[in-house]
Design a protein around this motif. Sequence first.
Motif, short mmCIF file in Angstrom:
data_model
loop_
_atom_site.label_atom_id
_atom_site.label_comp_id
_atom_site.label_asym_id
_atom_site.label_seq_id
_atom_site.Cartn_x
_atom_site.Cartn_y
_atom_site.Cartn_z
N ALA A 1 0.74 -0.81 -0.32
CA ALA A 1 -0.01 0.25 0.28
C ALA A 1 0.80 1.16 0.51
N LEU A 2 1.80 1.28 0.85
CA LEU A 2 2.66 2.18 0.68
C LEU A 2 3.26 2.26 -0.65
N GLU A 3 3.61 1.91 -1.00
CA GLU A 3 4.92 1.85 -2.56
C GLU A 3 3.54 2.08 -3.56
N LEU A 4 2.50 1.64 -3.39
CA LEU A 4 1.26 2.94 -4.55
C LEU A 4 1.39 4.43 -4.14
N ILE A 5 0.81 4.53 -2.46
CA ILE A 5 1.34 6.30 -2.92
C ILE A 5 2.53 6.47 -2.71
N ARG A 6 3.51 6.20 -3.22
CA ARG A 6 4.85 6.53 -3.11
C ARG A 6 5.01 6.74 -4.30
N HIS A 7 4.61 5.63 -5.22
CA HIS A 7 4.60 6.03 -6.28
C HIS A 7 3.70 7.40 -6.83
N ASP A 8 2.60 7.41 -6.75
CA ASP A 8 1.62 8.37 -6.89
C ASP A 8 2.37 10.26 -6.49
N ALA A 9 3.14 9.76 -5.52
CA ALA A 9 3.83 11.39 -4.76
C ALA A 9 5.43 11.18 -5.43
N ALA A 10 5.42 9.93 -6.11
CA ALA A 10 6.53 10.70 -7.32
C ALA A 10 6.24 11.37 -8.94
N HIS A 11 4.91 11.32 -9.22
CA HIS A 11 4.32 11.56 -9.92
C HIS A 11 3.56 12.75 -9.46
N VAL A 12 3.24 13.09 -8.64
CA VAL A 12 2.62 14.21 -7.92
C VAL A 12 4.64 15.57 -8.24
N LEU A 13 5.35 15.42 -7.78
CA LEU A 13 6.82 15.79 -7.82
C LEU A 13 6.82 16.30 -9.03
N ALA A 14 7.00 15.34 -9.88
CA ALA A 14 6.97 15.34 -11.31
C ALA A 14 6.06 16.77 -12.20
N GLU A 15 4.56 16.02 -11.53
CA GLU A 15 3.96 17.34 -11.97
C GLU A 15 4.43 18.66 -11.10
N ALA A 16 4.66 18.81 -10.07
CA ALA A 16 5.10 20.49 -9.29
C ALA A 16 6.39 20.95 -10.32
N ILE B 1 12.78 9.26 -14.90
CA ILE B 1 11.82 8.17 -14.29
C ILE B 1 11.14 8.09 -12.83
N GLY B 2 10.72 7.53 -11.97
CA GLY B 2 10.24 8.19 -11.07
C GLY B 2 9.66 7.05 -10.38
N PRO B 3 10.22 5.88 -9.90
CA PRO B 3 10.12 4.28 -8.64
C PRO B 3 9.52 4.99 -7.71
N PRO B 4 8.90 4.29 -6.70
CA PRO B 4 8.98 3.97 -5.77
C PRO B 4 10.40 3.03 -5.13
N ILE B 5 10.77 3.90 -4.06
CA ILE B 5 12.03 2.48 -3.63
C ILE B 5 11.64 1.66 -2.02
N GLU B 6 12.99 1.62 -2.34
CA GLU B 6 12.65 0.53 -0.36
C GLU B 6 11.60 1.66 0.81
N ASN B 7 12.27 3.16 0.86
CA ASN B 7 11.94 3.62 1.85
C ASN B 7 10.88 4.76 1.43
N GLY B 8 10.94 5.20 -0.17
CA GLY B 8 10.20 6.37 -0.84
C GLY B 8 9.78 6.02 -2.06
N PHE B 9 10.75 7.82 -2.71
CA PHE B 9 10.49 7.73 -4.01
C PHE B 9 11.30 8.32 -4.90
N TYR B 10 11.78 8.30 -5.67
CA TYR B 10 12.44 9.41 -6.58
C TYR B 10 12.47 9.98 -7.75
N TYR B 11 12.71 10.95 -8.30
CA TYR B 11 12.09 11.51 -10.06
C TYR B 11 13.59 12.03 -10.46
N ASP B 12 13.53 11.20 -11.23
CA ASP B 12 15.09 11.69 -12.12
C ASP B 12 14.65 13.37 -13.40
#
Length: 649
Positions: free
Chosen positions: A75-90, A102-113
């Motif tokens: 479940a956390l992975e889902l919203i972290r992936h969601d958050a990665a998209h919102v980061l790119a959006e902003a 790319i912007g995947p969820p990772i072990e403790n969060g997410f990133y976007y390049d």
Amino acid sequence: MEFELPDGRKLTLPETATGADAAAAIGPGLARAALAVKLDGQVRDLARPLADGGDTDGGTRRRLEILTERSGHEALELIRHDAAHVLAEAVMELYPGVKISIGPPIENGFYYDFDFPDGTTLGEDDFERIEARMREHIAADEPFTREDVPTAAAIERFGDEHQDYKVQLIEDLIRDQGVETVSLYTNGPFTDLCRGPHGPSTKRIGAFKLQNVAGAYWRGDASNPMLTRVYGTAFFSKRELAEFLERLERARANDHRRLGPQLGLFTFSDVAPGSAFWLPAGTEVFNALVTLSREMGRERGYLEVKTPQLYDSSLWVTSGHWDKYGGNMFVTEYEDRAMAIKPMNCPGHCQLYALGRHSYRDLPLRYWEPGLLHRREPSGTLHGLLRVRHFAQDDSHIFCTEDQIQEEVAAALDFAFATYDVFGLDVRLELSTRPEQRIGADELWDKSEAALMKALELQGLPYELSEGEGAFYGPKIDMHITDSLGRSWQLGTVQLDYNMPERFGLIYTGADNAEHQPVMIHRALMGSYERFIGILLEHFAGELPVWLTAVQAIVLPIADRHLEYAQSVQARLRAARLRAEVDGRGESVGRKIRDAELRKIPYMLVVGDREQESDQVAVREHRRGDEGTAGVEAFLERLADEVRTRALA
Ligand SMILES: [Zn+2]
Ligand SMILES: [Zn+2]
């Protein structure tokens, strides 16, 4: 369509039903709480029809689970992936012309390049502004919608937007996987090329934080452009986020890479990547651990041996390492012979066994060697003491008869429990079975897996099964501990091996006077001493138990006229084999105490006129403060006792 729910209930739905319909059919509460569904183990968007997913073959009933906030990591992975998209959006709104990759969820969060236009940089100072924009998109409760489009249309779309990385990603998918359509996810004004899955809408991101910025090459390749990677994390609640950040802060403060140099234990240099330089204090700690293994092993019938560092390739061919492990070994050549530095002690110990004659009366034979090993580890994976190229293991190889396996495995596990107990660490066991890359016949694997399982079951020890994770020569029982920050570490291992004795042609003479093949048990308990020290430093926040710590007591003379007495106290402690120092600097005693506290030295012994006259010391314990005066002999006995019993603070 018929589905089976986790509680075993059946759920019947029309052919057109989506994940959201399934949740609604179970109950209105679940419909509101649902984030996604899991269909035969695959996480999918709520909006997708169930008919085209999961194991559709055979007409068997499919397993369906509704994921909610309580579904843990998935479940956390889902919203972290969601958050990665919102980061790119902003970021796209705030930095026109930015290219996203790319912007995947990772072990403790997410990133976007991101690839920023020339002249634009992004730093942690910009986080507030970006977070504020992200919060707006989350408050707007933008639904995530999926659309499957032909690759040509997707390329045209991203091409028009000058999103070159997205175009390249689609071209890769066409070339490598022959795809004809790709999926796009849209929330608000933002559309991304994405495989999904996603939660239903941005509002489900309960709390998030951007954490740091790092450079990252496009596709991880140093010949490609360097992108800006923004890391963040997300949780369902502010409380969970705050707890996570606090744990992170503690982990940062306890990072062994920081504590090591700070406490004068070890250091690293670029002239020997992945290899620690042990300073005198660190060497004391290291040796104290080796002594612990040596003493506990002696009590249990282990025999210490020393075997060579560099071997002819023929040894590695015999052991199977040349073939299955060659990529991890440092290889060299001399006098026209290919040679390799040992990455493991086992082949050397087999060779040592083979050089002698053995009767069943000599077995089990338990060789132990805190041998120095080298393994090739790519620079990018090196991490302080936790991932190194040069290390020593508390390594043993036990040669025994088949009848002795059960007892020897049980004894090795007991040894492990006794070892971890010294540090107050609890153990979790995991049984790992045959991996894909392996040597030896399947019958041998059947036999050794069954033997380990039986040893565990006879001892009544609970364990987890980890399929395919065994060593290339045999199955193993791995031991994991949990540290004070709740992190899990694999430490020890007990591995059963029929293969290597066979390859080395090892034999013993049985009671029947015939030749038999012994079985070999590989076992290491602390694992590598380097890594174990790294873990202990973080677990104890640098405050190692007194028996293990480098300087056990420091004598602090109040004035110069007390220096001689201080040195005599030190000499008496040293005569009792205790590790003591004198702080003979011309500093105030307050300053000396502060410095000793920073070095986390367990005992500070202040000496002035009164102590000198009465053969006493004023004892001060690290963090606990003054304890009053004690006679030198009495203190010495107390400290010696603490060290001898290896007491935990
Ligand atoms: Zn995505
Ligand atoms: Zn081994």
